[in-house]
Design a protein around this motif. Structure first.
Motif, mmCIF file in Angstrom:
data_model
loop_
_atom_site.group_PDB
_atom_site.id
_atom_site.type_symbol
_atom_site.label_atom_id
_atom_site.label_comp_id
_atom_site.label_asym_id
_atom_site.label_seq_id
_atom_site.Cartn_x
_atom_site.Cartn_y
_atom_site.Cartn_z
ATOM 1 N N MET A 85 15.713 33.942 52.660
ATOM 2 C CA MET A 85 15.838 35.090 51.750
ATOM 3 C C MET A 85 17.287 35.238 51.291
ATOM 4 S SD MET A 85 12.771 36.382 51.553
ATOM 5 C CE MET A 85 12.856 38.086 51.046
ATOM 6 N N LYS A 103 19.923 37.833 48.445
ATOM 7 C CA LYS A 103 20.044 39.040 47.642
ATOM 8 C C LYS A 103 20.917 38.756 46.429
ATOM 9 C CE LYS A 103 19.497 42.519 51.293
ATOM 10 N NZ LYS A 103 20.134 43.675 51.980
ATOM 11 N N ARG A 104 20.498 39.243 45.268
ATOM 12 C CA ARG A 104 21.258 39.092 44.041
ATOM 13 C C ARG A 104 21.156 40.383 43.241
ATOM 14 N NH1 ARG A 104 23.036 35.367 46.265
ATOM 15 N NH2 ARG A 104 23.367 33.214 45.550
ATOM 16 N N GLU A 130 20.188 45.805 43.602
ATOM 17 C CA GLU A 130 20.228 44.637 44.492
ATOM 18 C C GLU A 130 18.815 44.309 44.949
ATOM 19 O OE1 GLU A 130 22.111 44.598 48.547
ATOM 20 O OE2 GLU A 130 23.589 43.389 47.462
ATOM 21 N N VAL A 131 18.424 43.057 44.726
ATOM 22 C CA VAL A 131 17.050 42.645 44.998
ATOM 23 C C VAL A 131 17.025 41.498 46.000
ATOM 24 C CG1 VAL A 131 14.927 41.707 43.986
ATOM 25 C CG2 VAL A 131 16.294 43.384 42.714
ATOM 26 N N GLU A 132 16.158 41.598 46.978
ATOM 27 C CA GLU A 132 15.971 40.519 47.953
ATOM 28 C C GLU A 132 14.810 39.631 47.492
ATOM 29 O OE1 GLU A 132 16.412 40.458 52.695
ATOM 30 O OE2 GLU A 132 14.643 41.544 52.023
ATOM 31 N N LEU A 146 13.199 35.873 42.100
ATOM 32 C CA LEU A 146 14.040 37.053 41.899
ATOM 33 C C LEU A 146 13.371 38.023 40.935
ATOM 34 C CD1 LEU A 146 16.641 38.723 42.047
ATOM 35 C CD2 LEU A 146 17.689 37.115 40.426
ATOM 36 N N SER A 161 10.307 39.749 42.465
ATOM 37 C CA SER A 161 10.685 40.825 43.389
ATOM 38 C C SER A 161 11.154 42.057 42.633
ATOM 39 C CB SER A 161 11.783 40.339 44.338
ATOM 40 O OG SER A 161 11.300 39.328 45.196
ATOM 41 N N TYR A 162 11.902 41.848 41.541
ATOM 42 C CA TYR A 162 12.380 42.981 40.741
ATOM 43 C C TYR A 162 11.212 43.713 40.081
ATOM 44 C CZ TYR A 162 14.507 45.708 37.040
ATOM 45 O OH TYR A 162 14.863 46.742 36.206
ATOM 46 N N ASN A 193 27.291 35.328 42.217
ATOM 47 C CA ASN A 193 27.336 35.921 43.547
ATOM 48 C C ASN A 193 28.507 36.906 43.570
ATOM 49 O OD1 ASN A 193 27.764 36.567 46.268
ATOM 50 N ND2 ASN A 193 27.109 34.547 46.987
#
Length: 226
Positions: free
Chosen positions: A1, A3-4, A20-22, A41, A44-45, A173
């Motif tokens: 996993m 995060k971005r 911030e999304v994991e 990504l 998840s968002y 990042n």
């Protein structure tokens, strides 16, 4: 996993929001791996914010618009010629011991970013573009301003972006980098929706005041020009 950050355009200051999304990260340099990470990504968002459209801004984007808006591909006009945004940014750096190295304008963007002079000329002290000097503070001020200026030269891009709410850059990042093309795009869309885009991009002091709320800095710098 992993995060971005996902950058969401807003119509009010600071004209973007960071979420911030994991997500499941797929390691590797192949574009197929990058696009798997992008898809994860975005999935998840969207699970967090149903119905909102998100666009990847990078050369790895599965969307042609996202690829075109990469700093390596986005063109900007200066001195009567068209160069990439990346070359304009790198070639505009002024250091203690040299620069700006405007011959970088004529390089390929990937070569411009790796030019040895950018690491051998001492501390970065300013940016220069079209004979105008830009402060290095705030740290992403010049990048955001020149990126949005370049984007505004292409009205079709700005029109297409209106259907998106959020933006990502899989290579960015925040623990390692400052400038982010997805953030610049979010600010541009936010300013556009608020009706402030044109006046902000026409005047760097207006941009500083509106996007960074740096009225005191603006007044101080303007006074020191005279």
């Amino acid at each position: 996993m992993a995060k971005r950050p996902v950058f969401v355009a807003k119509e009010v200051y600071p004209y973007y929001e960071v979420v911030e999304v994991e997500f499941d990260f797929y390691p590797g340099f192949a574009i197929s791996q990058k696009q798997k990470s992008i898809a994860a990504l975005h999935k998840s968002y969207r699970a967090l914010y149903l119905g909102l459209k998100v666009l990847e801004i990078s050369t790895k984007s599965p969307n042609d618009l996202g690829v075109s808006l990469s700093a390596f591909n986005l063109p900007i006009t200066t001195g009567g010629k068209v160069i990439s945004l990346e070359c304009a940014f790198q070639g505009g750096k002024r250091f203690e011991k040299g620069g700006p190295y405007i011959d970088i304008y004529d390089m390929k963007p990937w070569s411009a970013k790796k030019d040895s002079r950018l690491k051998e000329s001492g501390e970065l002290i300013a940016f220069v573009f079209q004979d105008e000097v830009f402060s290095i503070e705030p740290k992403d001020f010049f990048y955001n301003w020149i990126y949005i200026k370049a984007m505004c030269e292409h009205r079709d891009y700005l029109y297409e972006l209106q259907e998106y709410t959020a933006f990502t850059d899989i290579e960015f990042n925040p623990n390692k980098s400052i400038n982010c093309q997805a953030k610049a795009i979010a600010i541009a869309v936010g300013l556009s929706k608020s009706g402030l885009l044109q006046e902000c991009i026409a005047d760097k002091y207006k941009f500083l005041d509106v996007v960074y709320e740096m009225r005191e800095f603006v007044t101080y710098e303007q006074m020191n020009l005279f």
